[in-house]
Design a protein around this motif. Structure first.
Motif, PDB file in Angstrom:
ATOM      1  N   PHE B  36       9.046 -13.540 -15.989  1.00 51.10           N
ATOM      2  CA  PHE B  36       8.635 -13.572 -17.398  1.00 51.10           C
ATOM      3  C   PHE B  36       8.465 -15.000 -17.918  1.00 51.10           C
ATOM      4  O   PHE B  36       8.240 -15.208 -19.104  1.00 51.10           O
ATOM      5  CB  PHE B  36       9.654 -12.837 -18.272  1.00 51.10           C
ATOM      6  CG  PHE B  36       9.827 -11.408 -17.855  1.00 51.10           C
ATOM      7  CD1 PHE B  36       8.903 -10.448 -18.245  1.00 51.10           C
ATOM      8  CD2 PHE B  36      10.876 -11.037 -17.050  1.00 51.10           C
ATOM      9  CE1 PHE B  36       9.033  -9.137 -17.838  1.00 51.10           C
ATOM     10  CE2 PHE B  36      11.017  -9.717 -16.639  1.00 51.10           C
ATOM     11  CZ  PHE B  36      10.090  -8.768 -17.032  1.00 51.10           C
ATOM     12  N   LEU B  37       8.631 -15.965 -17.028  1.00 51.53           N
ATOM     13  CA  LEU B  37       8.669 -17.346 -17.515  1.00 51.53           C
ATOM     14  C   LEU B  37       7.306 -18.028 -17.578  1.00 51.53           C
ATOM     15  O   LEU B  37       7.206 -19.130 -18.089  1.00 51.53           O
ATOM     16  CB  LEU B  37       9.622 -18.186 -16.645  1.00 51.53           C
ATOM     17  CG  LEU B  37      11.109 -17.823 -16.759  1.00 51.53           C
ATOM     18  CD1 LEU B  37      11.935 -18.739 -15.861  1.00 51.53           C
ATOM     19  CD2 LEU B  37      11.600 -17.914 -18.198  1.00 51.53           C
ATOM     20  N   GLY B  38       6.266 -17.376 -17.059  1.00 51.58           N
ATOM     21  CA  GLY B  38       4.943 -18.015 -17.025  1.00 51.58           C
ATOM     22  C   GLY B  38       4.509 -18.526 -18.381  1.00 51.58           C
ATOM     23  O   GLY B  38       3.970 -19.635 -18.507  1.00 51.58           O
ATOM     24  N   TRP B  45       1.258 -24.638 -13.383  1.00 54.02           N
ATOM     25  CA  TRP B  45       2.245 -23.639 -12.970  1.00 54.02           C
ATOM     26  C   TRP B  45       2.028 -22.313 -13.701  1.00 54.02           C
ATOM     27  O   TRP B  45       2.212 -21.242 -13.143  1.00 54.02           O
ATOM     28  CB  TRP B  45       3.660 -24.159 -13.241  1.00 54.02           C
ATOM     29  CG  TRP B  45       4.028 -25.234 -12.279  1.00 54.02           C
ATOM     30  CD1 TRP B  45       4.078 -26.570 -12.515  1.00 54.02           C
ATOM     31  CD2 TRP B  45       4.329 -25.063 -10.885  1.00 54.02           C
ATOM     32  NE1 TRP B  45       4.408 -27.254 -11.385  1.00 54.02           N
ATOM     33  CE2 TRP B  45       4.574 -26.343 -10.356  1.00 54.02           C
ATOM     34  CE3 TRP B  45       4.416 -23.964 -10.043  1.00 54.02           C
ATOM     35  CZ2 TRP B  45       4.910 -26.553  -9.029  1.00 54.02           C
ATOM     36  CZ3 TRP B  45       4.756 -24.162  -8.711  1.00 54.02           C
ATOM     37  CH2 TRP B  45       4.990 -25.445  -8.212  1.00 54.02           C
ATOM     38  N   ARG B  46       1.589 -22.409 -14.920  1.00 54.68           N
ATOM     39  CA  ARG B  46       1.378 -21.194 -15.700  1.00 54.68           C
ATOM     40  C   ARG B  46       0.372 -20.279 -14.990  1.00 54.68           C
ATOM     41  O   ARG B  46       0.560 -19.072 -14.922  1.00 54.68           O
ATOM     42  CB  ARG B  46       0.885 -21.567 -17.086  1.00 54.68           C
ATOM     43  CG  ARG B  46       0.683 -20.377 -17.969  1.00 54.68           C
ATOM     44  CD  ARG B  46       0.301 -20.823 -19.375  1.00 54.68           C
ATOM     45  NE  ARG B  46       0.263 -19.648 -20.209  1.00 54.68           N
ATOM     46  CZ  ARG B  46       0.772 -19.563 -21.411  1.00 54.68           C
ATOM     47  NH1 ARG B  46       1.361 -20.606 -21.927  1.00 54.68           N
ATOM     48  NH2 ARG B  46       0.690 -18.465 -22.096  1.00 54.68           N
ATOM     49  N   ARG B  47      -0.701 -20.900 -14.477  1.00 54.07           N
ATOM     50  CA  ARG B  47      -1.715 -20.094 -13.802  1.00 54.07           C
ATOM     51  C   ARG B  47      -1.126 -19.408 -12.564  1.00 54.07           C
ATOM     52  O   ARG B  47      -1.399 -18.241 -12.297  1.00 54.07           O
ATOM     53  CB  ARG B  47      -2.911 -20.966 -13.421  1.00 54.07           C
ATOM     54  CG  ARG B  47      -3.976 -20.174 -12.698  1.00 54.07           C
ATOM     55  CD  ARG B  47      -5.237 -20.962 -12.449  1.00 54.07           C
ATOM     56  NE  ARG B  47      -6.060 -20.253 -11.480  1.00 54.07           N
ATOM     57  CZ  ARG B  47      -6.844 -19.224 -11.771  1.00 54.07           C
ATOM     58  NH1 ARG B  47      -6.922 -18.784 -13.013  1.00 54.07           N
ATOM     59  NH2 ARG B  47      -7.550 -18.623 -10.836  1.00 54.07           N
ATOM     60  N   GLU B  50       0.743 -16.484 -13.585  1.00 57.41           N
ATOM     61  CA  GLU B  50      -0.074 -15.406 -14.147  1.00 57.41           C
ATOM     62  C   GLU B  50      -0.893 -14.690 -13.093  1.00 57.41           C
ATOM     63  O   GLU B  50      -1.391 -13.594 -13.329  1.00 57.41           O
ATOM     64  CB  GLU B  50      -0.998 -15.970 -15.232  1.00 57.41           C
ATOM     65  CG  GLU B  50      -0.236 -16.290 -16.504  1.00 57.41           C
ATOM     66  CD  GLU B  50      -1.071 -17.056 -17.520  1.00 57.41           C
ATOM     67  OE1 GLU B  50      -0.573 -17.246 -18.638  1.00 57.41           O
ATOM     68  OE2 GLU B  50      -2.193 -17.488 -17.190  1.00 57.41           O
ATOM     69  N   THR B  51      -1.033 -15.299 -11.925  1.00 57.16           N
ATOM     70  CA  THR B  51      -1.936 -14.694 -10.942  1.00 57.16           C
ATOM     71  C   THR B  51      -1.195 -14.072  -9.768  1.00 57.16           C
ATOM     72  O   THR B  51      -1.790 -13.352  -8.994  1.00 57.16           O
ATOM     73  CB  THR B  51      -2.920 -15.750 -10.383  1.00 57.16           C
ATOM     74  OG1 THR B  51      -2.163 -16.859  -9.913  1.00 57.16           O
ATOM     75  CG2 THR B  51      -3.898 -16.187 -11.454  1.00 57.16           C
ATOM     76  N   LEU B  52       0.085 -14.340  -9.633  1.00 57.02           N
ATOM     77  CA  LEU B  52       0.818 -13.824  -8.474  1.00 57.02           C
ATOM     78  C   LEU B  52       2.014 -12.996  -8.936  1.00 57.02           C
ATOM     79  O   LEU B  52       2.560 -13.245 -10.009  1.00 57.02           O
ATOM     80  CB  LEU B  52       1.382 -14.991  -7.661  1.00 57.02           C
ATOM     81  CG  LEU B  52       0.502 -15.620  -6.603  1.00 57.02           C
ATOM     82  CD1 LEU B  52       1.264 -16.766  -5.965  1.00 57.02           C
ATOM     83  CD2 LEU B  52       0.134 -14.608  -5.520  1.00 57.02           C
ATOM     84  N   SER B  56       7.535 -12.650  -5.453  1.00 56.38           N
ATOM     85  CA  SER B  56       7.251 -12.974  -4.061  1.00 56.38           C
ATOM     86  C   SER B  56       7.428 -14.467  -3.794  1.00 56.38           C
ATOM     87  O   SER B  56       7.531 -14.882  -2.648  1.00 56.38           O
ATOM     88  CB  SER B  56       5.829 -12.546  -3.699  1.00 56.38           C
ATOM     89  OG  SER B  56       4.888 -13.324  -4.438  1.00 56.38           O
ATOM     90  N   LEU B  57       7.484 -15.274  -4.845  1.00 58.04           N
ATOM     91  CA  LEU B  57       7.668 -16.715  -4.663  1.00 58.04           C
ATOM     92  C   LEU B  57       9.137 -17.115  -4.676  1.00 58.04           C
ATOM     93  O   LEU B  57       9.509 -18.141  -4.129  1.00 58.04           O
ATOM     94  CB  LEU B  57       6.968 -17.478  -5.795  1.00 58.04           C
ATOM     95  CG  LEU B  57       5.456 -17.350  -5.895  1.00 58.04           C
ATOM     96  CD1 LEU B  57       4.961 -18.084  -7.129  1.00 58.04           C
ATOM     97  CD2 LEU B  57       4.794 -17.901  -4.649  1.00 58.04           C
TER      98      LEU B  57
END
Ligand code: FES
Lengths: 137, 399
Positions: B36-38, B45-47, B50-52, B56-57
């Motif tokens: 939820f931190l994006g 980093w925001r992108r 938002e895309t993954l 999983s990271l």
């Protein structure tokens, strides 16, 4: 002795605990062999609702003749009730904790009559402690 | 519909007379936040967030802490991006029922963040977490206090984080996560500790039972049993030998979640070797155990020896004035506040110290700004003090 009707005999199975309430006290009922045992729904470890936990066989290990582990399986001869808070396990036949024999569940007297399950209703906790099968700590 | 798993707790709190005792829980891990931190990050980093699927990271641990569904907890609401404080309010409501008035939280999934090999990732998450806490949680929920994550692989970033967020209301300290650290960055991070000391903020050292860090164990139980005391001990050894207590005498440091027995063991062992080789620790002016006796410790999960005397000796060695109550809720080995009633060798005043007053000192809180949660205030107003109806109800360990 003050017996209270709490549920029908068919409501009580060996697979899960049936929780009923008697004068504001929760009691869990579970079938063990041909009889029913009744435990107060409060764990002697840290007071979790132990009767909300799972009933299953403890895991046992099979060794071969060289004492290597062959397999693991649920034991068929014994059933345990596992407290959902920290996982303490209690033998459903006796209420004894399988990893700490100093503690056990409080047992209530129970009987079946004409398809109905009855439990005793002790007036106070002190009276209850004096009853058969309860924690005499 | 699942039944309310906490329903026995308020009664126990009342029966033990804790409904009129202030309780500060020094270690709560209710909220998993990384995904939820994006929205609290800057590009790029925001992108990425938002895309993954961000889970999983993040570093993972294959251990099953719920023992194949045997251990259960009340459902935890996920942080809602449109109402980030909702999960925090739910946390406070759960903890209030077990008698806790104030909680010091640390996000569940940040406990393993120090294992992430990319220091930029750690730093981006640390900063976003600090923003999320200080913008959305702490101003809305005064019963929550927080320690911010320090990405100690990058002392400059840690220092910047302290400067930017360290004075925000509700921030009571900074967490160093030990499980991912191959070094403990004691000397190299001296500026970071100096900044925390200047602000009067605590520094916490926290491990986790991370199985992949202990591949020598064939079961999670082995890794869990040793991970917490081992990492705490390794960190504290460096801390003491480096003379950090001499160099930062006003810095309050807290070691989390490893029980009590390791502390006494380490005190004895360090004193023994120090007497033979003081040249190896030239900053020290006293015995290692004397410095250790000035640190704070959360001793959950507290050991259950056969005899109360063994616990009494441990507490005497550590000093009950240095022990903080911590539930570690909702983790699988959490301790309820009323489980402390088995520490019958503590006086009522000492128990109250453990439950709240030591935490007030460790986190630099102000007693006059703290109050009981509502149901405890009402209970205290209704009934006279006393009446522990059944001291034998909890039979864990020695009575
Ligand atoms: S309360 Fe039942 S296992 Fe802890």
């Amino acid at each position: 002795m003050d017996w209270r009707a709490v549920c029908r005999c068919d409501d009580v199975t060996a697979e899960a605990v049936t929780v009923v309430e008697v004068d504001g006290v929760e009691v869990g009922l579970v079938r063990v062999g041909g009889t029913i045992t009744a435990f107060e729904n409060i764990c002697p470890h840290q007071a979790g609702p132990v009767c909300d936990g799972e009933v299953m066989g403890p895991v046992e290990v099979l060794l071969d003749s060289d004492r290597r582990m062959l397999d693991e399986r649920f034991a068929a001869h014994r059933r345990i009730l596992i407290c959902p808070w920290h996982g303490y396990s209690f033998d459903v036949a006796t209420g004894e904790c399988i990893t700490d024999r100093k503690i056990h569940l409080r047992r209530w007297k129970v009987r079946e009559d004409d398809g109905v399950v009855y439990v005793t209703v002790p007036g106070t906790r002190a009276a209850h402690r004096g009853q058969e099968g309860s924690n005499a700590t | 519909m699942p039944r309310d798993l906490l329903r026995n707790a308020p009664r126990l709190v009342r029966e033990r007379g804790l409904d009129r005792t202030l309780i500060i829980d020094a270690d709560v891990h209710h909220i998993s936040v990384i995904k939820f931190l994006g929205q609290f990050m800057d590009a790029p980093w925001r992108r990425l967030f938002e895309t993954l699927p961000v889970e999983s990271l993040a570093p993972t641990d294959p251990a099953d802490r719920r023992v194949a569904g045997r251990i259960k907890r009340p459902p935890i609401p996920s942080p809602d991006p449109t109402d980030p404080a909702r999960a925090a309010h739910a946390l406070v409501a759960d903890l209030a029922r077990i008698g806790v008035d104030y909680s010091v939280i640390f996000a569940d999934d940040l406990l393993t963040l120090s294992l992430h090999p990319d220091r930029r990732f750690q730093t981006a998450v640390a900063r976003a977490y600090a923003r999320w806490l200080t913008e959305c949680i702490l101003p809305q929920e005064p019963r929550i206090k927080a320690m911010l994550y320090l990405p100690m692989v990058d002392p400059d970033a840690s220092l910047a984080l302290i400067h930017e967020f360290g004075d925000a209301a509700g921030v009571v300290g900074f967490q160093v996560n030990l499980v991912g650290l191959d070094q403990f960055y004691v000397d190299g991070c001296a500026r970071v500790y100096a900044a925390a000391e200047e602000r009067g903020r605590a520094v916490g050292f926290h491990s986790t039972g991370h199985w992949p860090r202990f591949p020598m164990f064939e079961t999670f139980l082995g890794a869990h049993a040793i991970s917490f005391p081992a990492f705490n001990a390794m960190c504290l050894i460096n801390w003491v030998w480096s003379g950090m207590c001499e160099r930062f005498p006003r810095l309050r440091c807290i070691f989390f979640e490893a029980g009590a027995a390791w502390i006494a063991m380490l005190m004895a062992r360090l004193d023994r070797v120090y007497r033979m080789r003081p040249e190896d620790a030239p900053c020290l002016r006293r015995l290692p155990s004397e410095y250790m006796a000035e640190c704070f410790y959360t001793v959950q999960p507290l050991e259950q020896p056969e005899s109360a005397e063994q616990l009494r000796l441990l507490f005497a060695r550590i000093g009950s004035g240095q022990v903080l109550y911590a539930s570690d809720y909702p983790h699988w080995d959490f301790d309820m506040p009323y489980s402390l009633s088995r520490l019958s060798f503590l006086s009522r005043a000492e128990r109250e110290d453990v439950l709240a007053l030591n935490a007030i000192r460790a986190f630099g809180l102000r007693r006059e700004e703290l109050s009981l949660v509502e149901w405890k205030r009402e209970a205290a107003a209704r009934a006279p003090r006393g009446a522990c109806v059944d001291e034998n109800l909890i039979t864990e360990g020695p009575a």
